[in-house]
Design an enzyme around this catalytic site. Sequence first.
Site, PDB file in Angstrom:
ATOM      1  N   HIS A  67       1.175   4.161   1.033  1.00 53.70           N
ATOM      2  CA  HIS A  67       1.703   3.054   0.234  1.00 53.70           C
ATOM      3  C   HIS A  67       1.120   1.741   0.737  1.00 53.70           C
ATOM      4  O   HIS A  67       0.463   1.682   1.769  1.00 53.70           O
ATOM      5  CB  HIS A  67       3.237   3.032   0.265  1.00 53.70           C
ATOM      6  CG  HIS A  67       3.837   2.659   1.577  1.00 53.70           C
ATOM      7  ND1 HIS A  67       4.939   1.856   1.682  1.00 53.70           N
ATOM      8  CD2 HIS A  67       3.496   2.964   2.857  1.00 53.70           C
ATOM      9  CE1 HIS A  67       5.258   1.695   2.953  1.00 53.70           C
ATOM     10  NE2 HIS A  67       4.400   2.364   3.674  1.00 53.70           N
ATOM     11  N   CYS A  86       0.697  -4.116   6.924  1.00 52.03           N
ATOM     12  CA  CYS A  86       1.202  -3.167   5.920  1.00 52.03           C
ATOM     13  C   CYS A  86       0.844  -3.609   4.497  1.00 52.03           C
ATOM     14  O   CYS A  86       1.093  -2.872   3.538  1.00 52.03           O
ATOM     15  CB  CYS A  86       2.710  -3.003   6.051  1.00 52.03           C
ATOM     16  SG  CYS A  86       3.195  -2.270   7.626  1.00 52.03           S
ATOM     17  N   HIS A  92      -1.759   2.235   3.650  1.00 55.26           N
ATOM     18  CA  HIS A  92      -1.616   2.993   4.895  1.00 55.26           C
ATOM     19  C   HIS A  92      -0.633   4.134   4.625  1.00 55.26           C
ATOM     20  O   HIS A  92      -0.027   4.194   3.563  1.00 55.26           O
ATOM     21  CB  HIS A  92      -1.121   2.093   6.041  1.00 55.26           C
ATOM     22  CG  HIS A  92       0.258   1.569   5.834  1.00 55.26           C
ATOM     23  ND1 HIS A  92       0.555   0.544   4.953  1.00 55.26           N
ATOM     24  CD2 HIS A  92       1.442   1.945   6.371  1.00 55.26           C
ATOM     25  CE1 HIS A  92       1.844   0.292   4.976  1.00 55.26           C
ATOM     26  NE2 HIS A  92       2.419   1.133   5.825  1.00 55.26           N
ATOM     27  N   HIS A  94       2.297   7.310   6.232  1.00 54.87           N
ATOM     28  CA  HIS A  94       3.290   7.718   7.230  1.00 54.87           C
ATOM     29  C   HIS A  94       3.562   9.206   7.090  1.00 54.87           C
ATOM     30  O   HIS A  94       3.461   9.770   6.006  1.00 54.87           O
ATOM     31  CB  HIS A  94       4.625   6.990   7.024  1.00 54.87           C
ATOM     32  CG  HIS A  94       4.557   5.515   7.177  1.00 54.87           C
ATOM     33  ND1 HIS A  94       4.521   4.885   8.402  1.00 54.87           N
ATOM     34  CD2 HIS A  94       4.517   4.523   6.245  1.00 54.87           C
ATOM     35  CE1 HIS A  94       4.469   3.582   8.216  1.00 54.87           C
ATOM     36  NE2 HIS A  94       4.464   3.331   6.914  1.00 54.87           N
ATOM     37  N   ASP A 131       5.352  13.992  -1.666  1.00 54.27           N
ATOM     38  CA  ASP A 131       4.528  14.487  -0.564  1.00 54.27           C
ATOM     39  C   ASP A 131       3.044  14.432  -0.921  1.00 54.27           C
ATOM     40  O   ASP A 131       2.629  14.888  -1.983  1.00 54.27           O
ATOM     41  CB  ASP A 131       4.944  15.916  -0.210  1.00 54.27           C
ATOM     42  CG  ASP A 131       4.317  16.401   1.088  1.00 54.27           C
ATOM     43  OD1 ASP A 131       4.050  15.573   1.980  1.00 54.27           O
ATOM     44  OD2 ASP A 131       4.102  17.626   1.208  1.00 54.27           O
ATOM     45  N   HIS A 132       2.263  13.872  -0.014  1.00 56.03           N
ATOM     46  CA  HIS A 132       0.822  13.707  -0.175  1.00 56.03           C
ATOM     47  C   HIS A 132       0.476  12.938  -1.456  1.00 56.03           C
ATOM     48  O   HIS A 132      -0.441  13.296  -2.191  1.00 56.03           O
ATOM     49  CB  HIS A 132       0.093  15.058  -0.108  1.00 56.03           C
ATOM     50  CG  HIS A 132       0.072  15.600   1.285  1.00 56.03           C
ATOM     51  ND1 HIS A 132       1.118  16.324   1.808  1.00 56.03           N
ATOM     52  CD2 HIS A 132      -0.839  15.490   2.269  1.00 56.03           C
ATOM     53  CE1 HIS A 132       0.843  16.657   3.052  1.00 56.03           C
ATOM     54  NE2 HIS A 132      -0.341  16.158   3.360  1.00 56.03           N
ATOM     55  N   GLU A 178      10.684   6.559   9.139  1.00 57.14           N
ATOM     56  CA  GLU A 178       9.325   6.151   8.808  1.00 57.14           C
ATOM     57  C   GLU A 178       8.411   6.391  10.013  1.00 57.14           C
ATOM     58  O   GLU A 178       7.277   6.840   9.884  1.00 57.14           O
ATOM     59  CB  GLU A 178       9.321   4.673   8.428  1.00 57.14           C
ATOM     60  CG  GLU A 178       7.957   4.113   8.082  1.00 57.14           C
ATOM     61  CD  GLU A 178       8.030   2.626   7.836  1.00 57.14           C
ATOM     62  OE1 GLU A 178       7.888   2.237   6.663  1.00 57.14           O
ATOM     63  OE2 GLU A 178       8.220   1.870   8.802  1.00 57.14           O
TER      64      GLU A 178
END
Length: 189
Positions: A67, A86, A92, A94, A131-132, A178
Amino acid sequence: IDLIANTGVMTRLVFIEIVAKRNVHKTDSGCKRSVSVVESGLVAAVAYTMARPRVYLSRTETFSSAHRLHCAELSDEENKSLYGKCNSVNGHGHNYKVEVTLFGPVDARSGMVYDLALLKTCMQDVLVQIDHRNIDLDIPYFRDNKVVSTTENVAIWLWQELKQRIPGDLLHEVCVHETDKNIFRYRGE
């Protein structure tokens, strides 16, 4: 005799012997009672209610997402100042950990608050969407509503998605890690 209801309260029917009085009261410590006596010869049936124990149940899963923290209502300079690294135009990612907690009465028959296999399925149905993925581009809630993809907002989105899948008021909390140091909790408030 236990009479089981899905209301979180168990009604127990107890038979006691009537000695001399017509109105008999039975006391049991720790029980909430609404007592009524029905006479039947030398035996009376007393109904009283016992609150079923309520337990917290948690399950943890993981997902990875990218994100960029960027608010369309702010200038590029304001975004850079507010979000720092960020706000990188390349974004970037997580490796998130999400813990979902339910709270409810233990079912007298199954001995469970909720079936863990069903909770796992509910969580996987939601997490497969994020996810991903790039949260800002791939998740309509963030993309279409221009919601900034902070972890606070990710926790709110997860809550809303899970609330549609978990029955009643069992969903108590969504906790999103996070990082090991940044943890966000949302309880639908």
